[in-house]
Design a protein around this motif. Sequence first.
Motif, PDB file in Angstrom:
ATOM      1  N   TYR A 127       7.775  -1.256  -5.148  1.00 23.83           N
ATOM      2  CA  TYR A 127       6.778  -0.745  -4.192  1.00 23.83           C
ATOM      3  C   TYR A 127       5.429  -0.534  -4.885  1.00 23.83           C
ATOM      4  N   LYS A 131       4.174  -4.241  -4.400  1.00 21.98           N
ATOM      5  CA  LYS A 131       3.871  -3.861  -3.014  1.00 21.98           C
ATOM      6  C   LYS A 131       4.963  -4.344  -2.048  1.00 21.98           C
ATOM      7  N   GLU A 132       6.193  -4.370  -2.565  1.00 26.50           N
ATOM      8  CA  GLU A 132       7.329  -4.779  -1.740  1.00 26.50           C
ATOM      9  C   GLU A 132       7.650  -3.689  -0.717  1.00 26.50           C
ATOM     10  N   ARG A 133       7.820  -4.102   0.532  1.00 22.74           N
ATOM     11  CA  ARG A 133       8.063  -3.146   1.608  1.00 22.74           C
ATOM     12  C   ARG A 133       9.450  -2.508   1.468  1.00 22.74           C
ATOM     13  N   ILE A 134       9.520  -1.196   1.609  1.00 25.35           N
ATOM     14  CA  ILE A 134      10.798  -0.485   1.576  1.00 25.35           C
ATOM     15  C   ILE A 134      11.352  -0.462   2.994  1.00 25.35           C
TER      16      ILE A 134
END
Length: 315
Positions: A127, A131-134
Amino acid sequence: MQFVISPLKPHIRLIKDTTKAHLALLGANIIYGANYIIAKGIMPDKIGPTAFVIIRLSCCVLLFWAIKLLFVKEKVEKKDFLMLALCGLFGGAANQLLFFHGINLTSPIDASIITTTTPVIVLIFSYLILKERITQNKILGITLGAIGAILLIIYGNKTVGTSSFLGNLFVLLNASSYGLYLVLAKTLMKKYHAITVVSWIFLFGFLYVFPFGISDFLNTDFKAFTTSTYLTIGYVVLFTTFFAYLFNIYALNHLAPSVTSSYTYLQPAVSFILVSLLAYVFVQSQYAQDINLIKIASCILVGVGVYITSKPQKN
């Protein structure tokens, strides 16, 4: 007819690559799960943790670079060497040193529990850095996997060991180091072949560890090694290090780090299954009765958690 078939080809290839990535992760974590049983027995009586890491890194540097020089003639841009050096630090040197020193000091039960924090750590780093979506699937899957893994360790692990605060701290730092490595390596997989990335990671890792570990390696009493010792070291080098890292780095090319790390929950399940099978073969009546519904349900829960984590989130 061409207009109907050709757009499907990239999609079909993507599905096949994703399936291969999941199979690679399954294979890697089966290897890791067996490693808890196999590698623990020779430390520190036969070899010290740092000397063991020196052997792992040096052998795999030779293996990976031999493959790279023969089959993957790819150059790395100068600006990416810093990232490779960081991956070598967190994924090649610190991660292995911390784990081996940790497992040498503490019990396998404690180490197994702490290792299951890796997916949560990866989720946080993904994240912050990628910036990977949770997603809800990832939260639910990681939670279910954690519950299943902890239940399985509590009810399924019959290994007796001595807990150690320092050992547990080392294993926790190892999980954090490995989690950061998975996220950093993902950025390199977008540009380079898996063999290129892992070759440089192990070379940097070896350079970091060499000054600290060469004296321990030279002071190791190799004359005391038995056939079993050499077989154990061979398994750790060839399977736990070479194949497992290769499988993981290949999977990172096709899957998110949070999905890759979620397979960590399979490791205590694999350990339990292997211990149960070995025990059943050698002491049938005693351990066959010890396999209960709680342990079986825990294994299923781990599998469901990994599946939900890897399932794409619907809009």
